[in-house]
Write a protein that holds these residues in place. Structure first.
Motif, short mmCIF file in Angstrom:
data_model
loop_
_atom_site.label_atom_id
_atom_site.label_comp_id
_atom_site.label_asym_id
_atom_site.label_seq_id
_atom_site.Cartn_x
_atom_site.Cartn_y
_atom_site.Cartn_z
N HIS A 1 -5.38 8.65 3.73
CA HIS A 1 -4.77 7.32 3.54
C HIS A 1 -3.34 7.47 3.04
CE1 HIS A 1 -8.56 5.69 4.33
NE2 HIS A 1 -9.06 5.65 3.12
N LYS B 1 -0.05 6.10 5.24
CA LYS B 1 0.93 5.12 4.74
C LYS B 1 2.32 5.74 4.68
CE LYS B 1 -2.43 2.56 2.10
NZ LYS B 1 -2.91 2.11 0.79
N LEU C 1 11.25 -4.48 0.09
CA LEU C 1 10.65 -3.47 -0.79
C LEU C 1 9.43 -4.07 -1.49
CD1 LEU C 1 10.66 -0.74 -2.23
CD2 LEU C 1 12.32 -1.63 -3.84
N ARG C 2 9.58 -5.30 -1.95
CA ARG C 2 8.46 -5.98 -2.61
C ARG C 2 7.29 -6.18 -1.63
NH1 ARG C 2 8.00 -8.65 -7.32
NH2 ARG C 2 10.15 -8.17 -7.79
N SER C 3 7.64 -6.48 -0.38
CA SER C 3 6.58 -6.66 0.62
C SER C 3 5.79 -5.37 0.81
CB SER C 3 7.18 -7.09 1.96
OG SER C 3 7.86 -8.29 1.81
N LEU C 4 6.50 -4.25 0.82
CA LEU C 4 5.80 -2.96 0.96
C LEU C 4 4.94 -2.68 -0.26
CD1 LEU C 4 8.44 -0.48 2.46
CD2 LEU C 4 6.38 -1.31 3.56
N ARG D 1 7.87 1.23 -10.20
CA ARG D 1 6.82 0.37 -10.77
C ARG D 1 7.43 -0.82 -11.51
NH1 ARG D 1 2.12 -1.90 -10.17
NH2 ARG D 1 1.29 -2.62 -12.12
N TYR E 1 -4.45 -4.14 -3.52
CA TYR E 1 -3.41 -4.68 -2.63
C TYR E 1 -3.83 -4.64 -1.16
CZ TYR E 1 0.17 -5.28 -6.23
OH TYR E 1 0.89 -5.72 -7.32
N GLN F 1 -3.60 0.28 -5.37
CA GLN F 1 -3.45 0.17 -3.91
C GLN F 1 -4.67 -0.44 -3.25
OE1 GLN F 1 -2.09 4.42 -3.46
NE2 GLN F 1 -1.02 3.47 -1.78
N GLN G 1 4.68 7.37 -1.95
CA GLN G 1 4.69 7.18 -0.49
C GLN G 1 6.04 6.62 -0.03
OE1 GLN G 1 1.33 4.63 -0.53
NE2 GLN G 1 -0.13 6.25 -0.10
N PHE H 1 3.07 -2.96 9.15
CA PHE H 1 2.01 -3.27 8.19
C PHE H 1 0.62 -3.01 8.78
CE2 PHE H 1 5.77 -5.15 6.53
CZ PHE H 1 5.66 -4.91 5.18
N THR I 1 3.57 -4.74 -2.36
CA THR I 1 2.37 -5.58 -2.45
C THR I 1 1.47 -5.41 -1.22
OG1 THR I 1 3.65 -7.43 -1.60
CG2 THR I 1 3.38 -7.32 -3.99
N SER I 2 1.83 -4.45 -0.37
CA SER I 2 0.96 -4.13 0.76
C SER I 2 0.38 -2.73 0.58
CB SER I 2 1.73 -4.18 2.07
OG SER I 2 2.26 -5.44 2.26
N SER I 3 0.31 -2.31 -0.65
CA SER I 3 -0.39 -1.08 -1.04
C SER I 3 0.38 0.22 -0.81
CB SER I 3 -1.78 -1.00 -0.39
OG SER I 3 -1.68 -0.57 0.95
N VAL I 4 1.70 0.14 -0.64
CA VAL I 4 2.50 1.37 -0.56
C VAL I 4 2.94 1.73 -1.98
CG1 VAL I 4 4.68 2.36 0.29
CG2 VAL I 4 3.31 0.90 1.78
N ASN I 5 2.57 2.92 -2.43
CA ASN I 5 2.92 3.28 -3.81
C ASN I 5 4.27 3.99 -3.88
OD1 ASN I 5 2.60 6.02 -3.32
ND2 ASN I 5 0.55 6.13 -4.18
N LEU J 1 8.46 -3.95 -9.38
CA LEU J 1 7.40 -4.88 -9.00
C LEU J 1 7.02 -5.78 -10.17
CD1 LEU J 1 5.37 -5.79 -6.86
CD2 LEU J 1 3.80 -4.08 -7.71
N VAL K 1 5.74 4.56 6.66
CA VAL K 1 7.05 4.29 6.03
C VAL K 1 8.13 5.16 6.72
CG1 VAL K 1 8.38 4.31 3.88
CG2 VAL K 1 5.98 3.66 3.82
#
Lengths: 246, 280
Positions: free
Chosen positions: A4, A8, A89-92, A240, B74, B71, A101, B99, A94-98, A243, A12
């Protein structure tokens, strides 16, 4: 790091390739490094005495310092500042990209391009390659490229917009590009250059121009290690905080 | 409960943005946060999605504290807010493809949701060339692409034309039927009434009423009035007083009534009555 994580990260990397390809401002830096090397070689052509002359090494050093100090920083900082400015950046996030990554995905292309330009500049400068220890050259320029790209990401993540990133970038660009280039002309700049990764690259190239062997000292290794570890820590911590607002 | 807020308050310096907010959202339900601009709707979304720290209280998303959302959480939620950006140099399809890769979604679903938000014919167009409303729909498509368990929508239809709004509402109801819970903020009373199972009226950071739209309206239906249109075309209003009741019964028995409607207050009437302010 499981599949996973890499899926991701790869997503990116793919995204950043598309975005960087359309970002002419960010691509100007590495192209300018090559152009500046060609220009310098042309300007000094009348003064050259042989392929391994000090002038040729100076031209090579100029191109590499320019690439590490401007190209790498610009390519990393501007796209990230754009991500912040446009809220992508915020969209990424909050879409689970840490943070890690995003860091790897964002640094990949600027790093690859910077490393390639470092080699292109050798050929463009016309330096005699047989006088250069390519293993040491590769190790040091690859590590320095990484540090410069990381610094660019750090500037980008602190910047509020692309214009702001440009302003924040300038002192670093001056420091990383000009201080090593002018280090032989001024004692203070020479001392300062020892604590810059671009300065260490310059020291290595100066050794090769004089036909000397270059060995990485403990102090220089510490400068490089601190650059990598320090910037990574600052970046992941700041990622971090972007966000989560107070 | 998929979403739970317990006594959440938020202060920005001396300004209180939220005061002791508590509510829960169950599975497959639409919860609406209805209030005027500046009432604290977006602040609430930012707190529950882990983008803002509350001053006190706690919120839980899918059982996890919002302040430590990871994650995996999210991956199970979708967010549409004014802070959701699009990649302007990428085309509409590629914006979603990024996405889809991140969230392990089959690429076929991109076309399905582009059609659902009315952007199928714009898939090759750069996102930067879209109108504001079209960008909003693109953000919405991105938020629902992975069919999240919980969807946060901050004023999702503001600025959209009525036809698109109707289509988007149908999409929300379709998602709800498939089990997605929705937390919706809006200042549109009709939207809240049409979509929400439960809603909270928010004013200056405080919940002033909570319940189903019908419950809230009936709670404030003290006058119990009826509007009647007679066969002759006259419009009359009757109250709950015995005289009015007798008169209405008589008209009904004599077949003089064409239509009859109860006049319970709307959500906006309730809001105005309780706060003295309007919803806009």
């Amino acid at each position: 790091m499981n599949s996973h994580f890499w899926r991701k990260t790869l997503a990116v990397i793919k995204l950043k390739a598309k975005m960087l390809a359309g970002n002419t401002a960010a691509l100007t830096g590495p192209l300018m490094s090559i152009a500046a090397t060609v220009l310098m070689k042309f300007l000094y052509s009348g003064m050259m005495e042989g392929l391994n002359s000090a002038i040729l090494t100076y031209v090579l050093n100029f191109g590499i310092s320019f690439n590490l100090g401007l190209g790498a920083v610009m390519m990393s900082a501007l796209p990230l500042a754009e991500d912040k400015e446009k809220h992508t950046l915020r969209s990424l996030m909050t879409s689970s990209v840490n943070g890690l990554q995003f860091f790897i995905g964002s640094i990949f292309w600027p790093f690859v391009i910077t490393v390639c330009v470092n080699y292109i500049v050798i050929f463009v400068s016309g330096v005699d390659i047989s006088r250069i220890d390519m293993v040491m050259f590769s190790f040091l320029t690859i590590l320095s490229s990484l540090i410069s790209c990381m610094l660019g990401l750090l500037i980008g993540i602190y910047a509020k917009s692309q214009v702001n990133a440009n302003n924040l970038m300038m002192p670093f660009v001056m420091l990383l590009s000009l201080v090593p280039t002018l280090s032989t002309m001024n004692e203070t700049l020479g001392s300062l250059s020892h604590y810059l990764h671009t300065g260490i690259v310059t020291t290595m190239l100066n050794c090769y121009s004089q036909g000397l062997e270059f060995r990485l000292g403990i102090e220089q290794a510490l400068v490089l290690a601190l650059g990598v570890v320090g910037i990574t820590a600052l970046f992941v911590g700041k990622y971090r905080k972007i966000l989560v607002s107070e | 409960m998929l979403l739970e807020l317990k006594h959440v308050s938020k202060n920005f310096g001396n300004i209180t943005a939220l005061k002791d907010i508590s509510f829960t959202v169950g599975e497959g339900k639409i919860f609406g946060f209805l209030g005027p601009s500046g009432s604290g709707k977006t602040t609430t979304i930012n707190i529950v999605t882990g983008q803002l720290k509350p001053s006190s209280g706690a919120s839980y998303v899918l059982g996890k504290d919002s302040q430590s959302i990871d994650q995996q959480i999210y991956e199970q939620i979708g967010i549409v807010s004014d802070r959701s950006g699009v990649y302007e140099r990428l085309n509409v399809y590629d914006n979603l493809a990024v996405f889809a890769d991140i969230l392990r979604v089959a690429k076929e679903r991109i076309d399905y949701y582009l059609a659902k938000v009315g952007l199928a014919d714009r898939k090759k167009q750069p996102a930067g060339k879209l109108s504001k409303g079209q960008k909003q729909r693109l953000v919405l498509a991105r938020a629902i692409l992975h069919e999240p368990k919980l969807l946060f929508l901050d004023e999702p239809t503001s600025g959209l034309d009525p036809t698109t709004v109707r289509e988007i509402h149908d999409l929300f109801l379709e998602l709800k039927a498939r089990g997605t819970s929705i937390f919706l903020t809006t200042h549109n009373m009709e939207e809240a009434t049409k979509l929400c199972d439960t809603l909270a009226l928010l004013d200056k950071g405080t919940i002033i009423e909570q319940g189903s739209p019908r419950e809230i309206c009936l709670r404030h239906n003290e006058e119990k009035r009826f509007r009647v249109m007679t066969v002759a075309g006259d419009e009359l209003e009757f109250g709950a007083a015995s005289g009015d009741r007798d008169r209405l019964c008589k008209m009904l028995m004599q077949g003089e009534v064409e239509t009859i409607h109860s006049c319970e207050p709307t959500l906006e009437d309730v809001f105005v009555k309780v706060t003295g302010n309007s919803l806009i």
